[in-house]
Motif scaffolding. Structure first.
Motif, PDB file in Angstrom:
ATOM      1  N   ASP A 212      15.751  16.123   4.738  1.00  0.00           N
ATOM      2  CA  ASP A 212      14.401  15.551   4.638  1.00  0.00           C
ATOM      3  C   ASP A 212      14.333  14.548   3.485  1.00  0.00           C
ATOM      4  N   PRO A 213      13.694  13.389   3.659  1.00  0.00           N
ATOM      5  CA  PRO A 213      12.904  12.981   4.827  1.00  0.00           C
ATOM      6  C   PRO A 213      13.697  12.187   5.862  1.00  0.00           C
ATOM      7  N   PHE A 214      15.027  12.210   5.769  1.00  0.00           N
ATOM      8  CA  PHE A 214      15.870  11.446   6.694  1.00  0.00           C
ATOM      9  C   PHE A 214      16.240  12.342   7.879  1.00  0.00           C
ATOM     10  N   SER A 215      15.261  12.582   8.741  1.00  0.00           N
ATOM     11  CA  SER A 215      15.447  13.538   9.832  1.00  0.00           C
ATOM     12  C   SER A 215      16.212  12.956  11.015  1.00  0.00           C
ATOM     13  N   GLN A 216      16.231  11.636  11.149  1.00  0.00           N
ATOM     14  CA  GLN A 216      17.022  10.965  12.185  1.00  0.00           C
ATOM     15  C   GLN A 216      17.801   9.829  11.527  1.00  0.00           C
ATOM     16  N   PRO A 217      18.766  10.195  10.696  1.00  0.00           N
ATOM     17  CA  PRO A 217      19.395   9.194   9.827  1.00  0.00           C
ATOM     18  C   PRO A 217      20.340   8.252  10.569  1.00  0.00           C
ATOM     19  N   ARG A 218      20.309   7.007  10.146  1.00  0.00           N
ATOM     20  CA  ARG A 218      21.328   6.054  10.556  1.00  0.00           C
ATOM     21  C   ARG A 218      22.394   6.061   9.464  1.00  0.00           C
ATOM     22  N   MET A 219      23.470   6.790   9.711  1.00  0.00           N
ATOM     23  CA  MET A 219      24.515   6.964   8.710  1.00  0.00           C
ATOM     24  C   MET A 219      25.607   5.908   8.881  1.00  0.00           C
ATOM     25  N   PHE A 220      26.284   5.615   7.774  1.00  0.00           N
ATOM     26  CA  PHE A 220      27.400   4.680   7.767  1.00  0.00           C
ATOM     27  C   PHE A 220      28.649   5.401   7.241  1.00  0.00           C
ATOM     28  N   THR A 221      29.745   5.296   7.960  1.00  0.00           N
ATOM     29  CA  THR A 221      31.008   5.810   7.437  1.00  0.00           C
ATOM     30  C   THR A 221      31.535   4.849   6.381  1.00  0.00           C
ATOM     31  N   LEU A 222      32.499   5.314   5.596  1.00  0.00           N
ATOM     32  CA  LEU A 222      33.121   4.429   4.605  1.00  0.00           C
ATOM     33  C   LEU A 222      33.801   3.256   5.286  1.00  0.00           C
ATOM     34  N   ASP A 223      34.485   3.516   6.395  1.00  0.00           N
ATOM     35  CA  ASP A 223      35.165   2.424   7.108  1.00  0.00           C
ATOM     36  C   ASP A 223      34.158   1.399   7.613  1.00  0.00           C
ATOM     37  N   ALA A 224      33.019   1.877   8.120  1.00  0.00           N
ATOM     38  CA  ALA A 224      32.003   0.946   8.610  1.00  0.00           C
ATOM     39  C   ALA A 224      31.457   0.094   7.469  1.00  0.00           C
ATOM     40  N   LEU A 225      31.222   0.700   6.309  1.00  0.00           N
ATOM     41  CA  LEU A 225      30.726  -0.052   5.162  1.00  0.00           C
ATOM     42  C   LEU A 225      31.745  -1.085   4.704  1.00  0.00           C
ATOM     43  N   ARG A 226      33.016  -0.733   4.743  1.00  0.00           N
ATOM     44  CA  ARG A 226      34.050  -1.710   4.357  1.00  0.00           C
ATOM     45  C   ARG A 226      34.064  -2.894   5.322  1.00  0.00           C
ATOM     46  N   GLU A 227      33.926  -2.611   6.601  1.00  0.00           N
ATOM     47  CA  GLU A 227      33.908  -3.688   7.588  1.00  0.00           C
ATOM     48  C   GLU A 227      32.689  -4.588   7.394  1.00  0.00           C
ATOM     49  N   ILE A 228      31.542  -3.973   7.107  1.00  0.00           N
ATOM     50  CA  ILE A 228      30.318  -4.751   6.872  1.00  0.00           C
ATOM     51  C   ILE A 228      30.456  -5.577   5.599  1.00  0.00           C
ATOM     52  N   ALA A 229      31.058  -4.998   4.555  1.00  0.00           N
ATOM     53  CA  ALA A 229      31.238  -5.710   3.294  1.00  0.00           C
ATOM     54  C   ALA A 229      32.090  -6.954   3.478  1.00  0.00           C
ATOM     55  N   ALA A 230      33.039  -6.897   4.392  1.00  0.00           N
ATOM     56  CA  ALA A 230      33.904  -8.048   4.647  1.00  0.00           C
ATOM     57  C   ALA A 230      33.125  -9.231   5.215  1.00  0.00           C
ATOM     58  N   ARG A 231      31.925  -8.960   5.735  1.00  0.00           N
ATOM     59  CA  ARG A 231      31.088 -10.025   6.292  1.00  0.00           C
ATOM     60  C   ARG A 231      30.147 -10.620   5.254  1.00  0.00           C
ATOM     61  N   GLY A 232      30.216 -10.100   4.027  1.00  0.00           N
ATOM     62  CA  GLY A 232      29.407 -10.668   2.961  1.00  0.00           C
ATOM     63  C   GLY A 232      28.499  -9.633   2.329  1.00  0.00           C
ATOM     64  N   GLU A 233      28.238  -9.821   1.034  1.00  0.00           N
ATOM     65  CA  GLU A 233      27.446  -8.848   0.293  1.00  0.00           C
ATOM     66  C   GLU A 233      26.005  -8.780   0.789  1.00  0.00           C
ATOM     67  N   ALA A 234      25.469  -9.919   1.216  1.00  0.00           N
ATOM     68  CA  ALA A 234      24.093  -9.907   1.727  1.00  0.00           C
ATOM     69  C   ALA A 234      23.995  -9.059   2.988  1.00  0.00           C
ATOM     70  N   VAL A 235      25.023  -9.091   3.810  1.00  0.00           N
ATOM     71  CA  VAL A 235      25.040  -8.262   5.018  1.00  0.00           C
ATOM     72  C   VAL A 235      25.157  -6.795   4.637  1.00  0.00           C
ATOM     73  N   LEU A 236      26.002  -6.500   3.655  1.00  0.00           N
ATOM     74  CA  LEU A 236      26.162  -5.122   3.179  1.00  0.00           C
ATOM     75  C   LEU A 236      24.847  -4.584   2.629  1.00  0.00           C
ATOM     76  N   ASP A 237      24.134  -5.409   1.874  1.00  0.00           N
ATOM     77  CA  ASP A 237      22.866  -4.954   1.296  1.00  0.00           C
ATOM     78  C   ASP A 237      21.845  -4.616   2.373  1.00  0.00           C
ATOM     79  N   GLY A 238      22.039  -5.134   3.567  1.00  0.00           N
ATOM     80  CA  GLY A 238      21.157  -4.787   4.675  1.00  0.00           C
ATOM     81  C   GLY A 238      21.276  -3.333   5.104  1.00  0.00           C
ATOM     82  N   CYS A 239      22.295  -2.630   4.635  1.00  0.00           N
ATOM     83  CA  CYS A 239      22.459  -1.196   4.935  1.00  0.00           C
ATOM     84  C   CYS A 239      21.587  -0.323   4.039  1.00  0.00           C
ATOM     85  N   LEU A 240      21.007  -0.915   2.991  1.00  0.00           N
ATOM     86  CA  LEU A 240      20.213  -0.144   2.039  1.00  0.00           C
ATOM     87  C   LEU A 240      18.804   0.103   2.555  1.00  0.00           C
ATOM     88  N   LEU A 241      18.327   1.300   2.303  1.00  0.00           N
ATOM     89  CA  LEU A 241      16.926   1.619   2.527  1.00  0.00           C
ATOM     90  C   LEU A 241      16.166   1.429   1.218  1.00  0.00           C
TER      91      LEU A 241
END
Length: 323
Positions: A212-241
């Motif tokens: 709680d309160p993340f009852s239906q969370p959109r989770m990111f694995t470490l590998d997914a975050l690394r792949e997103i980071a490779a597309r740029g920091e602004a894209v990575l920051d889009g993973c933040l709530l």
């Protein structure tokens, strides 16, 4: 051999919902994610054992001020229990203690053993746990071979249900769903279930589904975050709530610009009537300024975010909706 460049950290606020992999401690996972985002300050909201996977909310910057509040939230898990063997850690990472035969079991027998482990119960923590005695975690004492009397404490178990059973290579396995309050050890629930069934048990796998309160969370694995980071920091920051996503379960109190100025400087202010208790205080633009104790038509600041004092001096941007 080229040295890995040092991370240049930055001020960053927000929450990322990590799907922690098996084999890492919560702190190891936190540090990897923190370096990936280059966040100056980070913290997690409740440890998961290295064996466990699943939701680990990680807070950056000002969001670390609410990490303790998330520690006390309800949580849900799916776990697999292996019957017939107890271990010193109550999970598969521990040393075997006692092997016993597993009796014939049906759903009714298992349900009868589950029932007393629901509701408000008294639970003994595992000896390999982060609970402290004399200022030192129990696991540190256990690793030195010291005799430990693990403490008991009151916990609340909302659900402890059988999902299914099967015969695995290591014996009879039970798949179980757990929903519980703060401080509950699933390993202890499984251990006590095994004793109630007369054969002992340990946790073979554990996955945290939500907090709680993340009852239906959109989770990111470490590998997914690394792949997103490779597309740029602004894209990575889009993973933040935003921080507000972690406070969605708290009552809200909206205040105008004049009240925000005084609140941001730590002054008690008047507020609309409402139930007394801890509330999240928002500006009219929808940004959370901090937490306050509401009592008798007054708001007394308890925890302020750094932008609270500047709330009336800087143009406010509407808060992005939480994912």
């Amino acid at each position: 051999m080229r040295k890995k460049p040092r991370t240049v950290f930055r001020a960053l606020d927000g929450i990322v919902l990590l799907d922690k992999p098996q084999g890492l401690s919560s702190n190891q996972a936190l540090q990897q994610v923190r370096h990936l985002f280059r966040a100056e300050k980070g913290g997690h909201t409740g440890s998961l054992d290295p064996l466990a996977t699943g939701l680990l909310p990680i807070c950056f910057g000002e969001a670390t001020k609410i990490a303790g509040l998330l520690l006390g939230s309800s949580k849900a898990y799916e776990t697999t229990a292996v019957l017939g063997l107890t271990t010193d850690s109550d999970d598969a990472d521990g040393a075997p203690l006692l092997q016993r035969p597993v009796p014939e079991l049906d759903d009714a027998t298992i349900e009868a053993a589950l029932a007393p482990l629901r509701g408000a119960i008294r639970q003994r923590a595992p000896i390999y746990s982060a609970l402290k005695q004399g200022g030192e975690p129990l696991y540190a004492k256990a690793r030195r071979g010291e005799a430990i009397e693990a403490p008991e404490r009151d916990v609340v178990v909302h659900r402890f249900d059988l999902l299914g059973s099967e015969q695995g290579p290591d014996g009879t396995r039970l798949r179980l769903h757990v929903e519980c309050g703060s401080g509950t050890y699933v390993r202890s629930l499984v251990r006590d279930l095994g004793e109630a069934l007369g054969c002992g048990a340990h946790v073979a796998s554990l996955r945290r589904l939500w907090v709680d309160p993340f009852s239906q969370p959109r989770m990111f694995t470490l590998d997914a975050l690394r792949e997103i980071a490779a597309r740029g920091e602004a894209v990575l920051d889009g993973c933040l709530l935003p921080i507000e996503a972690g406070l969605s379960a708290f009552p809200r109190a909206a205040i105008d610009a004049e009240a925000a100025l005084r609140f941001g400087h730590g002054q008690t202010i008047d507020c609309e009537a409402g139930e007394d208790g801890l509330v999240a205080v928002y500006s009219l633009a929808g940004r959370c300024l901090g937490l306050a104790q509401r009592e008798g038509g007054k708001l007394s600041p308890r925890r302020l975010f750094r932008w609270a004092a500047a709330a009336t001096r800087e143009p406010e941007q509407p808060v992005a909706p939480s994912a």
